[in-house]
Scaffold this motif. Structure first.
Motif, mmCIF file in Angstrom:
data_model
loop_
_atom_site.group_PDB
_atom_site.id
_atom_site.type_symbol
_atom_site.label_atom_id
_atom_site.label_comp_id
_atom_site.label_asym_id
_atom_site.label_seq_id
_atom_site.Cartn_x
_atom_site.Cartn_y
_atom_site.Cartn_z
ATOM 1 N N PRO A 79 0.732 -1.156 0.056
ATOM 2 C CA PRO A 79 -0.058 -0.032 0.045
ATOM 3 C C PRO A 79 0.889 1.213 0.200
ATOM 4 O O PRO A 79 0.483 2.367 -0.341
ATOM 5 N N GLN A 80 2.226 1.350 0.729
ATOM 6 C CA GLN A 80 2.960 2.422 0.513
ATOM 7 C C GLN A 80 3.914 2.512 -0.649
ATOM 8 O O GLN A 80 5.131 3.199 -0.521
ATOM 9 N N ALA A 81 3.729 1.444 -1.607
ATOM 10 C CA ALA A 81 4.650 1.404 -2.717
ATOM 11 C C ALA A 81 6.184 1.283 -2.481
ATOM 12 O O ALA A 81 7.066 1.961 -2.982
ATOM 13 N N TRP A 82 6.338 0.536 -1.314
ATOM 14 C CA TRP A 82 7.753 0.141 -1.093
ATOM 15 C C TRP A 82 8.696 -0.503 -2.065
ATOM 16 O O TRP A 82 9.709 -0.424 -2.398
ATOM 17 N N LEU A 83 8.115 -1.126 -3.160
ATOM 18 C CA LEU A 83 8.516 -1.664 -4.192
ATOM 19 C C LEU A 83 8.370 -0.890 -5.548
ATOM 20 O O LEU A 83 9.179 -1.084 -6.432
ATOM 21 N N ALA A 84 8.006 0.440 -5.316
ATOM 22 C CA ALA A 84 7.963 1.171 -6.561
ATOM 23 C C ALA A 84 8.529 2.722 -6.219
ATOM 24 O O ALA A 84 7.626 3.719 -5.951
ATOM 25 N N PRO A 85 9.583 2.840 -5.905
ATOM 26 C CA PRO A 85 10.309 4.161 -5.451
ATOM 27 C C PRO A 85 10.350 5.048 -6.587
ATOM 28 O O PRO A 85 10.199 4.906 -7.680
ATOM 29 N N THR A 86 10.127 6.339 -6.172
ATOM 30 C CA THR A 86 9.944 7.542 -7.029
ATOM 31 C C THR A 86 11.535 7.765 -7.907
ATOM 32 O O THR A 86 11.410 8.258 -9.129
ATOM 33 N N GLY A 87 12.440 7.625 -7.045
ATOM 34 C CA GLY A 87 13.875 8.101 -7.666
ATOM 35 C C GLY A 87 14.504 7.076 -8.006
ATOM 36 O O GLY A 87 15.819 7.305 -8.359
ATOM 37 N N SER A 88 14.223 5.801 -7.971
ATOM 38 C CA SER A 88 15.118 4.634 -8.308
ATOM 39 C C SER A 88 14.258 3.425 -8.701
ATOM 40 O O SER A 88 13.199 3.679 -9.313
ATOM 41 N N SER A 89 14.817 2.274 -8.859
ATOM 42 C CA SER A 89 14.153 1.067 -9.433
ATOM 43 C C SER A 89 14.279 0.062 -8.336
ATOM 44 O O SER A 89 15.262 -0.023 -7.563
ATOM 45 N N ALA A 91 15.471 -2.827 -8.900
ATOM 46 C CA ALA A 91 17.043 -3.446 -8.930
ATOM 47 C C ALA A 91 18.172 -2.605 -8.313
ATOM 48 O O ALA A 91 19.056 -3.065 -7.501
ATOM 49 N N SER A 92 18.133 -1.144 -8.281
ATOM 50 C CA SER A 92 19.061 -0.304 -7.840
ATOM 51 C C SER A 92 18.860 -0.511 -6.348
ATOM 52 O O SER A 92 19.744 -0.469 -5.570
ATOM 53 N N MET A 93 17.445 -0.795 -5.568
ATOM 54 C CA MET A 93 17.533 -0.683 -4.187
ATOM 55 C C MET A 93 18.101 -2.363 -3.848
ATOM 56 O O MET A 93 18.601 -2.113 -2.980
ATOM 57 N N LEU A 94 17.957 -3.280 -4.652
ATOM 58 C CA LEU A 94 18.421 -4.364 -4.067
ATOM 59 C C LEU A 94 20.113 -4.300 -4.156
ATOM 60 O O LEU A 94 20.677 -5.091 -3.434
ATOM 61 N N THR A 95 20.699 -3.570 -5.174
ATOM 62 C CA THR A 95 22.120 -3.555 -5.142
ATOM 63 C C THR A 95 22.572 -2.641 -4.089
ATOM 64 O O THR A 95 23.645 -2.853 -3.359
ATOM 65 N N LEU A 96 21.799 -1.540 -3.438
ATOM 66 C CA LEU A 96 22.202 -0.882 -2.433
ATOM 67 C C LEU A 96 22.080 -1.658 -1.279
ATOM 68 O O LEU A 96 22.917 -1.764 -0.236
ATOM 69 N N ILE A 97 20.913 -2.668 -1.031
ATOM 70 C CA ILE A 97 20.731 -3.495 0.010
ATOM 71 C C ILE A 97 21.688 -4.505 0.134
ATOM 72 O O ILE A 97 22.437 -4.793 1.208
ATOM 73 N N GLU A 98 22.321 -5.037 -1.160
ATOM 74 C CA GLU A 98 23.344 -5.946 -0.933
ATOM 75 C C GLU A 98 24.633 -5.251 -0.422
ATOM 76 O O GLU A 98 25.420 -5.988 0.139
ATOM 77 N N ALA A 99 24.964 -4.310 -0.878
ATOM 78 C CA ALA A 99 26.144 -3.377 -0.277
ATOM 79 C C ALA A 99 25.891 -3.475 1.260
ATOM 80 O O ALA A 99 27.186 -3.551 1.826
ATOM 81 N N CYS A 100 24.660 -3.061 1.739
ATOM 82 C CA CYS A 100 24.819 -3.292 3.226
ATOM 83 C C CYS A 100 24.932 -4.369 3.822
ATOM 84 O O CYS A 100 25.727 -4.498 4.881
ATOM 85 N N GLU A 101 24.480 -5.502 3.310
ATOM 86 C CA GLU A 101 24.547 -7.007 3.821
ATOM 87 C C GLU A 101 26.035 -7.548 3.794
ATOM 88 O O GLU A 101 26.283 -8.226 4.745
ATOM 89 N N THR A 102 26.516 -7.329 2.723
ATOM 90 C CA THR A 102 27.988 -7.666 2.683
ATOM 91 C C THR A 102 28.888 -6.583 3.374
ATOM 92 O O THR A 102 29.368 -6.836 4.564
#
Ligand SMILES: N[C@@H](CCC(=O)N[C@@H](CS)C(=O)NCC(=O)O)C(=O)O
Length: 229
Positions: A79-89, A91-102
């Protein structure tokens, strides 16, 4: 009607982000709080790797990675469009999350628990983690959230780790030149969503009555400004 079962540990940042997505997507689950040194046999039978969170669906499917639990919940209802950001995609969010996790998580662990890694102290790793946090500071100086104008998956998948880093030595953390990171973290810590996922539960015992999650709004309500330990 049977509900998914979520094995969780309140202070674990991975479990925290799974609970954030489950609460945001209003997926009702049975929450089973665990103690890491005494994991329930039922959890280990479903997921022998022995980490939380673990989500067991009514059809028996087991989801045992926190990010996969987030995606499962949000793909059912977002409902809050967490998977549909306004300024990114996504795929880009998953890349940033991956950098956090590693990268970030590696330095966070060595900063917070140097003795586990045979280190005298974790200060060198604090510096390396801080360098990565400065990249978040740059993003947050341009947009209110990591992926644009609204809170999205990247924010909620990363922020529990930043909270853990911050609270390792909060007096040091709040002195650093990252005002936007501080604002982003503080706003989240004051949010109703954070309060809803940080309720305290007694450890689950076989045969006990089901504890439903997320809790109703009023149960999680607290006085503004009250800290959640
Ligand atoms: N990749 C996993 C990592 C989960 C994880 O490592 N959780 C920690 C708690 S924060 C855990 O359960 N560790 C097992 C233990 O300490 O025995 C995920 O994303 O869910």
């Amino acid at each position: 009607m049977s509900y998914p079962v979520l094995y969780s540990f309140r202070r674990c940042p991975y479990a925290m982000r799974a609970r954030l997505a489950i609460a945001a997507s209003a997926q009702t689950c049975q929450l089973r709080e665990i103690v890491l040194r005494n994991k329930p046999a039922a959890m280990l039978a479903a997921s022998p790797k022995g980490t939380v969170p673990v989500l067991i669906l009514p059809d028996g499917q087991v989801i045992e990675q926190s990010l996969d639990i987030m995606l499962w919940a949000l793909r059912r209802n977002d409902p809050q469009a967490w998977l549909a950001p306004t300024g990114s995609s996504l795929a880009s969010m998953l890349t940033l999350i991956e950098a956090c996790e590693t990268h970030f998580k590696c330095h966070l662990d060595r900063y917070k628990y140097p003795q586990r890694f045979d280190l005298e102290d974790g200060l060198q790793h604090r510096e390396l983690a801080a360098e990565w946090l400065m990249t978040l500071e740059q993003i947050l100086s341009c947009t209110p959230y990591l992926s644009g104008t609204h809170c999205a998956l990247a924010d909620m998948a990363i922020i529990p780790f930043v909270r853990q880093f911050a609270h390792t030595d909060f007096a040091w953390f709040e002195m650093q030149a990252w005002p936007h990171v501080l604002r982003w973290l503080e706003n989240w810590k004051q949010s109703d969503l954070f309060a809803r996922v940080m309720n305290k539960y007694a450890p689950w015992e076989e045969g006990q009555a089901a504890v439903m999650f997320p809790p109703p709004m009023q149960v999680a309500h607290r006085q503004p400004g009250t800290a959640i330990p």
